[in-house]
Design an enzyme around this catalytic site. Sequence first.
Site: not given
Ligand SMILES: NC(=O)c1ccc[n+]([C@@H]2O[C@H](COP(=O)([O-])OP(=O)(O)OC[C@H]3O[C@@H](n4cnc5c(N)ncnc54)[C@H](O)[C@@H]3O)[C@@H](O)[C@H]2O)c1
Length: 249
Positions: A69-70, A92, A165, A161, A195
């Site tokens: 857990d980060v 990420n 960020k 959020y 995603t």
């Molecule tokens: N999908 C989008 O539109 C988008 C846009 C901008 C930024 N992002 C960023 O991209 C990154 C990845 O997002 P994604 O779209 O792949 O979403 P996702 O939900 O598919 O992946 C996020 C991952 O983070 C893990 N996670 C969450 N809480 C955690 C914790 N406490 N400890 C360890 N791992 C944890 C989850 O289990 C998951 O596997 C994130 O930081 C998100 O904010 C995504």
Amino acid sequence: MDVERLPYDLSGQRVLVTGACGGIGQAAARLCARLGAELILTDCVVPPGGLMETLAGSSSRDHHFVLCDVRNRAEVEALCAAQGPIHAAILNAGIYTLKDWEDADWDEALGETMDINLAGPVNFARALLPGMKAAGYGRLAIVGSVAAHTGGSFAHAPVHYAASKGALHSLTRWLARRAAPEVMVNLVAPGAIATRMVAMADPAMMQNVPVPRFGRPEEVAWPLAFLCSPGASFICGATLDVNGGAYLR
Ligand SMILES: NC(=O)c1ccc[n+]([C@@H]2O[C@H](COP(=O)([O-])OP(=O)(O)OC[C@H]3O[C@@H](n4cnc5c(N)ncnc54)[C@H](O)[C@@H]3O)[C@@H](O)[C@H]2O)c1
């Protein structure tokens, strides 16, 4: 840099990916494996069936998965200490919870989001940077968001959020100054990517964007892998916008 080597080649590199079970994390893991890296994958959930097998089949390297857990500094430090040298890390892991600040449980959402989206990368950077600096080489590629620039483009975009960020983008510049010249710290700021994080979103919201569609996870993985590579040797504290033109500056 070894002139014989292609600048984006990751062979011989050990690359850590947080949030490795998510959409962007899996895409980054697959690409880094294809580029020759040995992976240390981590997430707070177990990998989806087939991920580790696919990665093993795509390269001759050993790949490792560690539950973590980060938010938990002790877990993060134990993981980094146990894994030995790490050349690059893709920070990420993140969450996006649809809460309004009028909701009774919004304070919990704020705390959780800050703990995961901001303190998580801090925990990894603090654990990894001393070793990278001592080794004279390292890369941190952090995943921010277009929401840090725009305040969240869409009506429902949650305040916690966007704020988390925004802080992460500032953190990247702070880290970049202190990590250089040995370690390059940079950030990729995705727009809406297909995603589960945007599963509830209507693709029609992209119709006025220059590239009028959601991005694909691979389209974020490509610049992340680049920022992890020896080829990013003079890129320090940059924010790379990967949003199809949703935000132009
Ligand atoms: N999908 C989008 O539109 C988008 C846009 C901008 C930024 N992002 C960023 O991209 C990154 C990845 O997002 P994604 O779209 O792949 O979403 P996702 O939900 O598919 O992946 C996020 C991952 O983070 C893990 N996670 C969450 N809480 C955690 C914790 N406490 N400890 C360890 N791992 C944890 C989850 O289990 C998951 O596997 C994130 O930081 C998100 O904010 C995504």
